[in-house]
Design a protein around this motif. Structure first.
Motif, mmCIF file in Angstrom:
data_model
loop_
_atom_site.group_PDB
_atom_site.id
_atom_site.type_symbol
_atom_site.label_atom_id
_atom_site.label_comp_id
_atom_site.label_asym_id
_atom_site.label_seq_id
_atom_site.Cartn_x
_atom_site.Cartn_y
_atom_site.Cartn_z
ATOM 1 N N LEU A 143 8.167 8.902 2.876
ATOM 2 C CA LEU A 143 7.351 8.744 1.897
ATOM 3 C C LEU A 143 7.420 9.662 0.658
ATOM 4 O O LEU A 143 7.742 9.405 -0.537
ATOM 5 C CB LEU A 143 5.807 8.644 2.071
ATOM 6 N N ASN A 144 7.669 11.280 1.340
ATOM 7 C CA ASN A 144 7.819 12.043 0.460
ATOM 8 C C ASN A 144 9.143 12.237 -0.392
ATOM 9 O O ASN A 144 9.406 12.862 -1.289
ATOM 10 C CB ASN A 144 7.430 13.514 1.136
ATOM 11 N N GLN A 145 10.102 11.739 0.429
ATOM 12 C CA GLN A 145 11.682 11.678 -0.252
ATOM 13 C C GLN A 145 11.417 10.709 -1.476
ATOM 14 O O GLN A 145 12.312 11.112 -2.342
ATOM 15 C CB GLN A 145 12.438 11.090 0.864
ATOM 16 N N PHE A 146 10.653 9.760 -1.300
ATOM 17 C CA PHE A 146 10.498 8.510 -2.363
ATOM 18 C C PHE A 146 9.809 9.444 -3.630
ATOM 19 O O PHE A 146 10.039 9.237 -4.920
ATOM 20 C CB PHE A 146 10.011 7.558 -2.081
ATOM 21 N N ARG A 147 8.606 10.103 -2.989
ATOM 22 C CA ARG A 147 7.966 10.588 -4.370
ATOM 23 C C ARG A 147 8.785 12.054 -5.166
ATOM 24 O O ARG A 147 8.623 12.100 -6.171
ATOM 25 C CB ARG A 147 6.687 11.417 -3.717
ATOM 26 N N LYS A 148 9.552 12.761 -4.070
ATOM 27 C CA LYS A 148 10.379 13.532 -4.662
ATOM 28 C C LYS A 148 11.148 12.989 -6.013
ATOM 29 O O LYS A 148 11.435 13.801 -6.913
ATOM 30 C CB LYS A 148 11.079 14.190 -3.793
ATOM 31 N N ASP A 182 0.885 -1.188 0.152
ATOM 32 C CA ASP A 182 -0.012 -0.178 -0.082
ATOM 33 C C ASP A 182 0.998 0.973 -0.039
ATOM 34 O O ASP A 182 0.563 2.152 -0.626
ATOM 35 C CB ASP A 182 -1.005 -0.138 1.087
ATOM 36 N N VAL A 183 1.858 0.935 0.673
ATOM 37 C CA VAL A 183 2.985 2.187 0.788
ATOM 38 C C VAL A 183 3.543 2.621 -0.672
ATOM 39 O O VAL A 183 3.553 3.705 -1.187
ATOM 40 C CB VAL A 183 4.174 1.977 1.636
ATOM 41 N N HIS A 184 3.654 1.458 -1.349
ATOM 42 C CA HIS A 184 4.249 1.717 -2.746
ATOM 43 C C HIS A 184 3.217 2.241 -3.780
ATOM 44 O O HIS A 184 3.578 2.994 -4.513
ATOM 45 C CB HIS A 184 4.708 0.211 -3.259
ATOM 46 N N ARG A 185 1.797 1.820 -3.697
ATOM 47 C CA ARG A 185 0.787 2.416 -4.193
ATOM 48 C C ARG A 185 0.833 3.786 -4.028
ATOM 49 O O ARG A 185 0.461 4.727 -4.932
ATOM 50 C CB ARG A 185 -0.229 1.745 -4.205
ATOM 51 N N LEU A 186 1.036 4.177 -2.750
ATOM 52 C CA LEU A 186 0.913 5.668 -2.187
ATOM 53 C C LEU A 186 1.958 6.689 -2.854
ATOM 54 O O LEU A 186 1.948 7.644 -3.304
ATOM 55 C CB LEU A 186 0.785 5.637 -0.772
ATOM 56 N N ILE A 187 3.039 6.002 -2.936
ATOM 57 C CA ILE A 187 4.472 6.518 -3.610
ATOM 58 C C ILE A 187 4.193 6.969 -4.865
ATOM 59 O O ILE A 187 4.354 7.971 -5.366
ATOM 60 C CB ILE A 187 5.853 5.696 -3.533
ATOM 61 N N HIS A 188 3.482 5.992 -6.004
ATOM 62 C CA HIS A 188 3.353 6.433 -7.150
ATOM 63 C C HIS A 188 2.067 6.939 -7.511
ATOM 64 O O HIS A 188 1.637 7.283 -8.650
ATOM 65 C CB HIS A 188 3.703 4.949 -8.240
ATOM 66 N N ALA A 189 1.211 7.162 -6.491
ATOM 67 C CA ALA A 189 -0.256 7.643 -6.631
ATOM 68 C C ALA A 189 0.012 9.061 -7.065
ATOM 69 O O ALA A 189 0.646 10.108 -6.644
ATOM 70 C CB ALA A 189 -0.821 7.591 -5.410
ATOM 71 N N THR A 190 -0.966 9.491 -8.302
ATOM 72 C CA THR A 190 -1.207 10.785 -8.750
ATOM 73 C C THR A 190 -2.718 11.242 -8.627
ATOM 74 O O THR A 190 -2.751 12.491 -8.410
ATOM 75 C CB THR A 190 -0.864 10.783 -10.114
#
Length: 190
Positions: free
Chosen positions: A177-182, A147-155
């Motif tokens: 999480l925001n570090q990965f999204r960045k 679920d975290v992985h899906r949230l990382i890539h969610a738009t």
């Protein structure tokens, strides 16, 4: 020492010693107070042996690696066996191998939430995504909850809100999480 310090200090048990003094000494020995500071009594110094250190555990010898792998926690070892059963399909052998290695290194815990992950909840996230030039190398991978992985890539806002309510991330977890999204060039979540 008693005769040398007698004229310049006060001898006795410490009254209201500093936090450092309390942490390091049991306050069983009398000592001198000089210029408002207590001298650390040599008789009260506490030491402890490094009980968990072993020179036999080593990455560079066959015996050392064997002993290292025997020390992997039982629950991690069970989940690794399950992961070995999963066919890697279209993915390369490299990512399948590095995924298991990363899982073992993280002791089966999610990099964002810190919770233990069973093999069916494990997702392997590329820090630098493949479409941006990332590789399947060990250093580019991190183990996260699915679920975290899906949230990382969610738009989409709907998807983001759905997974945020499921995960209930605190400030520190949201920062990770925001570090990965960045790195993925996605907007940080607030």
């Amino acid at each position: 020492m008693y005769n040398l310090l007698k004229p310049i200090g006060k001898y006795g048990n410490p009254i209201k010693p500093s936090e450092t003094y309390k942490r390091l000494h049991k306050n069983n020995f009398r000592t001198y107070k000089i210029a408002g500071a207590y001298l650390f009594p040599l008789g009260d110094i506490q030491t402890s042996n490094a009980m968990n250190f072993s020179q036999n555990i080593c990455n560079y010898t066959k015996e050392g690696r064997l002993k290292l792998h025997q020390n992997i926690r039982a629950n991690v070892a069970i989940e690794i066996r399950k992961m070995l059963q999963i066919p890697y399909g279209k993915d390369k052998l490299e990512i399948a191998d590095n995924r298991i290695s990363r899982y073992s290194m993280q002791l089966g815990k999610c990099a964002v939430t810190g919770e233990f992950l069973t093999s069916n909840k494990v997702h392997c996230h590329h820090k630098l995504p493949r479409h941006m030039g990332g590789t399947d190398e060990f250093n580019n991978l991190v183990i996260v909850h699915k679920d975290v992985h899906r949230l990382i890539h969610a738009t989409s806002e709907k998807t983001i809100e759905r997974y945020r309510t499921i995960l209930q991330l605190n400030g520190k977890q949201l920062k990770k999480l925001n570090q990965f999204r960045k790195v993925c060039n996605l907007v940080a979540l607030v």
